[in-house]
Design an enzyme around this catalytic site. Sequence first.
Site, PDB file in Angstrom:
ATOM      1  N   ALA A 213       0.911  -1.218  -0.088  1.00  0.00           N
ATOM      2  CA  ALA A 213       0.102   0.013  -0.106  1.00  0.00           C
ATOM      3  C   ALA A 213       1.000   1.193   0.000  1.00  0.00           C
ATOM      4  O   ALA A 213       0.568   2.155   0.772  1.00  0.00           O
ATOM      5  CB  ALA A 213      -0.945  -0.097   0.958  1.00  0.00           C
TER       6      ALA A 213
ATOM      7  N   ILE B  24       2.806   2.628  -5.412  1.00  0.00           N
ATOM      8  CA  ILE B  24       1.998   2.067  -6.412  1.00  0.00           C
ATOM      9  C   ILE B  24       0.571   1.708  -5.830  1.00  0.00           C
ATOM     10  O   ILE B  24      -0.767   2.131  -6.263  1.00  0.00           O
ATOM     11  CB  ILE B  24       2.560   0.791  -7.092  1.00  0.00           C
TER      12      ILE B  24
ATOM     13  N   LEU C 141       5.086  10.985   1.781  1.00  0.00           N
ATOM     14  CA  LEU C 141       3.737  11.919   1.567  1.00  0.00           C
ATOM     15  C   LEU C 141       3.813  12.681   0.199  1.00  0.00           C
ATOM     16  O   LEU C 141       2.626  13.136  -0.370  1.00  0.00           O
ATOM     17  CB  LEU C 141       3.829  13.156   2.580  1.00  0.00           C
TER      18      LEU C 141
ATOM     19  N   ARG D 293       4.032  11.226  -2.708  1.00  0.00           N
ATOM     20  CA  ARG D 293       3.361  10.590  -3.710  1.00  0.00           C
ATOM     21  C   ARG D 293       2.209   9.593  -3.100  1.00  0.00           C
ATOM     22  O   ARG D 293       1.431   9.040  -3.953  1.00  0.00           O
ATOM     23  CB  ARG D 293       4.464   9.750  -4.601  1.00  0.00           C
TER      24      ARG D 293
ATOM     25  N   ASP E  34       8.041  -3.668  -3.010  1.00  0.00           N
ATOM     26  CA  ASP E  34       9.199  -2.682  -3.382  1.00  0.00           C
ATOM     27  C   ASP E  34      10.509  -3.732  -3.195  1.00  0.00           C
ATOM     28  O   ASP E  34      11.448  -3.140  -2.850  1.00  0.00           O
ATOM     29  CB  ASP E  34       9.347  -1.652  -1.984  1.00  0.00           C
TER      30      ASP E  34
ATOM     31  N   CYS F 275      38.857  -6.029  -1.106  1.00  0.00           N
ATOM     32  CA  CYS F 275      40.204  -5.086  -1.399  1.00  0.00           C
ATOM     33  C   CYS F 275      39.874  -3.861  -2.030  1.00  0.00           C
ATOM     34  O   CYS F 275      40.349  -2.834  -1.657  1.00  0.00           O
ATOM     35  CB  CYS F 275      41.247  -5.870  -2.327  1.00  0.00           C
TER      36      CYS F 275
ATOM     37  N   CYS G 270       8.569 -22.457 -11.927  1.00  0.00           N
ATOM     38  CA  CYS G 270       7.425 -22.950 -12.610  1.00  0.00           C
ATOM     39  C   CYS G 270       7.590 -24.054 -13.468  1.00  0.00           C
ATOM     40  O   CYS G 270       6.281 -24.601 -13.935  1.00  0.00           O
ATOM     41  CB  CYS G 270       6.540 -21.665 -13.316  1.00  0.00           C
TER      42      CYS G 270
END
Lengths: 323, 651
Positions: free
Chosen positions: B20, B23, B52, B54, B112, B168, B435
């Site tokens: 939430a 996006i 805030l 977006r 995210d 290094c 899958c």
Amino acid sequence: MDSEELTEQETALYDRQIRVWGVDAQRRLSKSHILVSGMKGTVVEFCKNIVLAGVGSLTLIDDTPVNKEAVSANFLIPLDENEFGGKSLAQACRDALKEFNPMVGVSVEKGDLSSFEGDFFDKFSAVVVSGCSLATKKLINEKCRKRLKQIAFYTVDCKNSCGEIFVDLQSYTYTQKKLDETIECQLQYSSFEEAVSVPWKALPRKVSKLYFALRVLEKFEEVEGRKPGDVSIEDLPSALKLKKEICDGQSFNEVNVPDSLLERLLQGNKEHPPVCAIIGGILGQEVIKAISGKGDPLKNFFFFDAVDGKGVIEDISAPNSGA
Amino acid sequence: MASDQKLDPIKNAKVLMVGAGGIGCELLKTLALSGFTDIHIIDMDTIEVSNLNRQFLFRQSHVGQSKAKVARDAVLRFRPHINITPYHANVKDPEFNVDFFKQFNVVLNGLDNLDARRHVNRLCLAADVPLVESGTTGFLGQVTVHIKGQTECYECQPKPAPKTYPVCTITNTPSKFVHCIVWAKDLLFAKLFGDKNQDNDLNVRSSDSANSSESAKDVFERRKDEDIEQYGPRIYDHVFGYNIEVALGNEETWKSRNRPKPIYSRDILPDKLFHQNGNLNKDGETDDTSSVSAMPCLGLKNPQDIWSLVENSRVFLESLKLFFTKRAKDVGNLIFDKDDQLAVEFVTAAANIRASSFGIPMHSLFEAKGIAGNIVHAVATTNAIIAGLIVIEAIKVLRNERNKLRMTYCLEHPSRKMILMPVEPFEPNKSCYVCSETPLSLEINTSRSKLRDFVEKIVKNKLGMNFPLIMHGSALLYEVGDDLEEDMVANYAANLEKVLAELPSPVTGGTMLTVEDLQQEFTCSINIKHREEFDEEKEPDGMVLSGWIQARTTENGERSAVTNGESTSKSSNTAVLEEESDDIEIISTEVSVIPSGTKRKLAEISVNNSVNSPSAGDLVSKKSLEHGDGNNSVVMIDGEELEGSKKKRLH
């Protein structure tokens, strides 16, 4: 010097976007003033975006009283009929937009857009009109063009699952970053009137069919004396007739303006909320680009159709524009 | 009438939104406006100020509250009669099992981080629920649809590896500012303020170079009764002066490189400045430890300014002092957090001083914070566009218009006139281990690696399993769960410490292991291949998993150790730059996949894209830095850390 710097509050709030467009752009945004007319779904999306981005001020014009239908694609107005209280759409939207970002001044201007004098527009850096007639689009565009100050002019409309944006930045200079170099670029824009007067036959073959279909509907509303958007599927036969006349008049192949597309545009008078979000998002980005002088602005039409999913830029300019 | 009927599948649909945030807020709004009436949202995060600009459903007054819950309340104001069910929880929690997922018609991701995305992908595959996946960064974004058996799954394409740097480079030969940041954050900051028991390459290197390892180990320790005004400069001189002198002693290193310049505090800060430093501490009375900051006491206001070496040195000493005086209780268990102002100040100053020593340009606090916190650029408009596209795809899924499904890229620069570019979804990758059950193969030293190494580095980090179960034939080697018998738990604990070849059911070259996650209902087979030696720099895990992973990359001719999957959080040989990614992850993969030209339908696009879209190129290089996950977002690599970070955030 200090006033040139962003405040701590601004830096914290705008942190993520400053990382996208930089402090200078943010500063320019905060000094810009935007006018919008026609508070339908797409414009509401646009307003949300630029208020969040932190423009200096936003002025809304739309005297339509709030009613159930008007809020169908509008997330700014609480859906509680008692709360409508005779407010205009612009007033109701203002109240919600203010909350989005306390640093942006949001105000309402009453009256008919086409009746405002030229100097009224001097206050603004960008003017966005939506849901107005062909004549009004041309008129406001011309008023903006006549001012000494450069005023960016946009039209935006959504019909069913399709949307269109028109941009006129007149003579626009901006910087472009290519690798390590910064190049100054200049673009010459046509006015709306000049653009839509370009003979269809002179356009490249693959121009979005939406362009033609929307011009037919615009013309249809004008010759029939309709209010903007006041058309329905019942009008299809007469619209198709007008399409044929226009195409014939321009010796333009009718196939480029599919009947099915016109039918689809007439079918859904309601805005499609996902399309509003997309068009309002693209328009928001464009206005931000134009004000901040960062990024290539689009020239000069943008079309989106949810059916094929393409978001296309078309340059439809008079050959001699601005020369 | 016709349109009413068409609306039905939307009205009747039960949808799950995961995330939430950027996006998510846009998505929830657009779903509600589009006529969806039954929406469930999972998000474990709470609202922060930097959201805030977006995440428009949130206000200043909501800071600290659950995103899922506040988002629900905000949307109900304009759509009061729909059902929105919020879960302030981690999507990886066991309650969100396959049965939970099965109740939904479609799942919409606004996540995210890679780890949660993979987890949701597996649950959607197991529950056979279509998934619409999305990501944005800056002006770029994309939406993809994943339907089991019909399109590729989220994991059919290799995901970009987190950028790691050879130790290094970080400890001896930094050549970029980011190397200095990694050193300041992962080594120095961790050494001074973090868990003393953790491996840290500053230990190794200083004991290498010092005469006696005994004394070297104590260098960073504040001595009994040592005045903080002495301790700070001593650390300063040790890391920026002495250590550089020692490094300079190795002539071989500097043959083809610019020699660094040792920096001592007394040369930078004359005595009286030291004093000033100590006395200027005006706002020392505050009780709120989160607001402790060195900048105001030093008269530094603008985070965009690049400080001078003197200013950086003063910030270094002042912030170090403030940690020991104002935040003494935190010292010893601090983990770098980009929202911890004092930590950012310290890391900025330390990185800049080191940069100065190595002739690398210094950076502002704002920039340093972005690099150290791996903050992803985010704007409202892209999120709004992407959310619109998600809803369009979700509606096609619900209307069963499978042939109309598209994956869409949102571009910054037009390609073939398009800035929203749809392409047909790809078919499932036949060799996808997720899958298609294709076995993986693992090269490992079976007589040296313990089962624990295998579980941590492969099963959890690389395969992203949450509740794993490991079997050799019918013999159970390891299992995680709440309802295990005590003797089994003891048994598994004992197994963890055994090397593979000495397990009750020995695992050697040629063994086929079955690894299963009961929550994800996901199984895969791993072919074990014994291998004696591994390259410490290139293969820091001491094992190599193949069958799906991408090729190693090199950068500027340097040998860089690239891991696949997530950051190896505690690898002692590589320093990993972790990120807070806002809604992004997937985009980088896909954008970087385009130019490879291996995909038929994208072939044409790829040319245009790589030419006209410098941003895509930028993105790839930028994104290559960004991986793993930061303090702000949902998932850490292993369960314990996850729990820890979650609890911290809830209070």
